[in-house]
Design a protein around this motif. Structure first.
Motif, PDB file in Angstrom:
ATOM      1  N   ALA A 193     150.476  11.715  12.377  1.00 49.61           N
ATOM      2  CA  ALA A 193     149.641  11.339  13.530  1.00 49.61           C
ATOM      3  C   ALA A 193     150.531  11.299  14.774  1.00 49.61           C
ATOM      4  N   MET A 194     150.661  12.439  15.436  1.00 49.79           N
ATOM      5  CA  MET A 194     151.484  12.545  16.641  1.00 49.79           C
ATOM      6  C   MET A 194     150.600  12.535  17.886  1.00 49.79           C
ATOM      7  N   ARG A 195     151.111  11.914  18.937  1.00 49.45           N
ATOM      8  CA  ARG A 195     150.377  11.814  20.210  1.00 49.45           C
ATOM      9  C   ARG A 195     149.000  11.157  19.998  1.00 49.45           C
ATOM     10  N   PHE A 196     148.955  10.149  19.163  1.00 51.49           N
ATOM     11  CA  PHE A 196     147.700   9.511  18.795  1.00 51.49           C
ATOM     12  C   PHE A 196     147.702   8.016  19.087  1.00 51.49           C
ATOM     13  N   PHE A 197     148.736   7.321  18.671  1.00 46.25           N
ATOM     14  CA  PHE A 197     148.714   5.862  18.746  1.00 46.25           C
ATOM     15  C   PHE A 197     148.767   5.337  20.178  1.00 46.25           C
ATOM     16  N   HIS A 198     149.190   6.153  21.117  1.00 47.80           N
ATOM     17  CA  HIS A 198     149.175   5.684  22.505  1.00 47.80           C
ATOM     18  C   HIS A 198     147.769   5.723  23.114  1.00 47.80           C
ATOM     19  N   LEU A 199     146.818   6.341  22.406  1.00 44.72           N
ATOM     20  CA  LEU A 199     145.464   6.495  22.935  1.00 44.72           C
ATOM     21  C   LEU A 199     144.472   5.473  22.389  1.00 44.72           C
ATOM     22  N   ILE A 200     144.801   4.810  21.282  1.00 44.41           N
ATOM     23  CA  ILE A 200     143.783   4.030  20.585  1.00 44.41           C
ATOM     24  C   ILE A 200     143.891   2.542  20.907  1.00 44.41           C
ATOM     25  N   PRO A 201     142.742   1.853  21.007  1.00 42.68           N
ATOM     26  CA  PRO A 201     142.737   0.441  21.388  1.00 42.68           C
ATOM     27  C   PRO A 201     143.017  -0.505  20.222  1.00 42.68           C
ATOM     28  N   ASN A 202     142.736  -0.068  18.993  1.00 39.00           N
ATOM     29  CA  ASN A 202     142.870  -0.950  17.828  1.00 39.00           C
ATOM     30  C   ASN A 202     143.615  -0.217  16.720  1.00 39.00           C
ATOM     31  N   PRO A 203     144.940  -0.154  16.796  1.00 37.05           N
ATOM     32  CA  PRO A 203     145.682   0.647  15.813  1.00 37.05           C
ATOM     33  C   PRO A 203     145.526   0.164  14.376  1.00 37.05           C
ATOM     34  N   ASP A 204     145.341  -1.149  14.160  1.00 36.46           N
ATOM     35  CA  ASP A 204     145.214  -1.654  12.792  1.00 36.46           C
ATOM     36  C   ASP A 204     144.035  -1.011  12.072  1.00 36.46           C
ATOM     37  N   ARG A 205     142.947  -0.841  12.782  1.00 33.67           N
ATOM     38  CA  ARG A 205     141.755  -0.236  12.175  1.00 33.67           C
ATOM     39  C   ARG A 205     142.064   1.168  11.658  1.00 33.67           C
ATOM     40  N   TYR A 206     142.769   1.944  12.442  1.00 33.26           N
ATOM     41  CA  TYR A 206     143.088   3.313  12.060  1.00 33.26           C
ATOM     42  C   TYR A 206     144.127   3.345  10.952  1.00 33.26           C
ATOM     43  N   LEU A 207     145.098   2.459  11.011  1.00 31.07           N
ATOM     44  CA  LEU A 207     146.131   2.421   9.975  1.00 31.07           C
ATOM     45  C   LEU A 207     145.540   2.094   8.614  1.00 31.07           C
ATOM     46  N   ARG A 208     144.579   1.196   8.582  1.00 29.19           N
ATOM     47  CA  ARG A 208     143.947   0.853   7.302  1.00 29.19           C
ATOM     48  C   ARG A 208     143.157   2.035   6.737  1.00 29.19           C
ATOM     49  N   GLU A 209     142.508   2.783   7.618  1.00 27.67           N
ATOM     50  CA  GLU A 209     141.762   3.949   7.158  1.00 27.67           C
ATOM     51  C   GLU A 209     142.721   5.049   6.694  1.00 27.67           C
ATOM     52  N   ILE A 210     143.820   5.236   7.395  1.00 27.70           N
ATOM     53  CA  ILE A 210     144.829   6.210   6.957  1.00 27.70           C
ATOM     54  C   ILE A 210     145.398   5.797   5.600  1.00 27.70           C
ATOM     55  N   ARG A 211     145.659   4.521   5.436  1.00 26.33           N
ATOM     56  CA  ARG A 211     146.199   4.021   4.169  1.00 26.33           C
ATOM     57  C   ARG A 211     145.252   4.308   3.013  1.00 26.33           C
ATOM     58  N   ARG A 212     143.969   4.283   3.285  1.00 29.24           N
ATOM     59  CA  ARG A 212     142.985   4.549   2.233  1.00 29.24           C
ATOM     60  C   ARG A 212     143.119   5.950   1.661  1.00 29.24           C
TER      61      ARG A 212
END
Length: 235
Positions: free
Chosen positions: A117-136
């Motif tokens: 996930a490059m050039r992504f985390f600087h754009l998102i307001p709630n990184p935890d939500r996305y990290l949990r979905e990626i972990r899934r």
């Protein structure tokens, strides 16, 4: 998500690489690809998901290294550019491009060996939500980048139409802990913001980079990289 509509326009997609990765931007492209290749290691036969794949800049590289790659992005226009890039490189059979939302990934649990996930985390307001979905969807490695504070990026950020979410090291460690990841490795690069490098010729950019590499090696300035690359595993 910041810039969601902006990134989906055909005009932005068509000009994206020329504006960001020409001139001195070619140095940025090379350094990012080196960091990603080092962090992901051997990819032969691995299933890799690239989130926010954009025009397929990394997608094609991963496929060329032997991975079976799914590139996911919210922009049809960006995905069209990626498909053409894969076709020209003769990699279409190893790459699938999917339009989708990274907060609701359309894949089964544990489907991938690695996620990029490059050039992504600087754009998102709630990184935890996305990290949990990626972990899934992966039991393996996650590689991503962040723009940092404190750094010269903080100043440059004021000039950007969308701004960026900036992270301190402790922010990254904390969000990985909260979402079930263990940090495996990290590397850090660039004192000067990307925008400066894009604005100057490649030869001048190379010269600037040599000077700042020496400065980053010092005890004081080494604490202020503008970008970091993180490699994490499911804990």
């Amino acid at each position: 998500m910041k810039g969601k509509e902006w990134y989906q326009t055909a005009e932005v997609a068509e000009e994206y690489e020329d504006k960001r990765f020409s001139r001195g931007g070619r140095l940025i492209d090379r350094r990012e690809k080196e960091a990603v290749s080092s962090a992901l290691g051997d990819l032969e036969g691995k299933k890799v998901l690239e989130i926010a794949c954009g025009t397929g800049r990394f997608t094609a590289m991963l496929a060329a290294r032997g991975a079976e790659v799914v590139g996911l992005d919210i922009s049809d226009a960006m995905l069209s550019q990626g498909r053409e890039k894969a076709r020209v490189a003769g990699l279409s059979e190893r790459v699938e491009f999917v339009r989708g939302d990274a907060a609701r990934l359309p894949f089964p649990d544990g489907h991938f060996d690695a996620v990029l996930a490059m050039r992504f985390f600087h754009l998102i307001p709630n990184p935890d939500r996305y990290l949990r979905e990626i972990r899934r969807v992966t039991d393996g490695r996650l590689v991503f980048d962040t723009f940092n504070t404190p750094s010269t990026r903080s100043i440059y950020n004021w000039l950007l139409p969308m701004g960026s979410r900036l992270y301190a090291d402790e922010d990254v460690h904390a969000m990985l802990d909260r979402t079930g990841y263990k940090l495996a490795d990290s590397s850090h690069d660039f004192l000067l913001p990307y925008g400066l490098y894009r604005a100057i010729p490649r030869a001048l950019a190379d010269g600037f980079y040599r000077i700042e590499s020496e400065l980053r090696a010092t005890e004081f300035l080494g604490e202020f990289p503008s970008v970091s690359y993180w490699s994490a595993r499911v804990s």
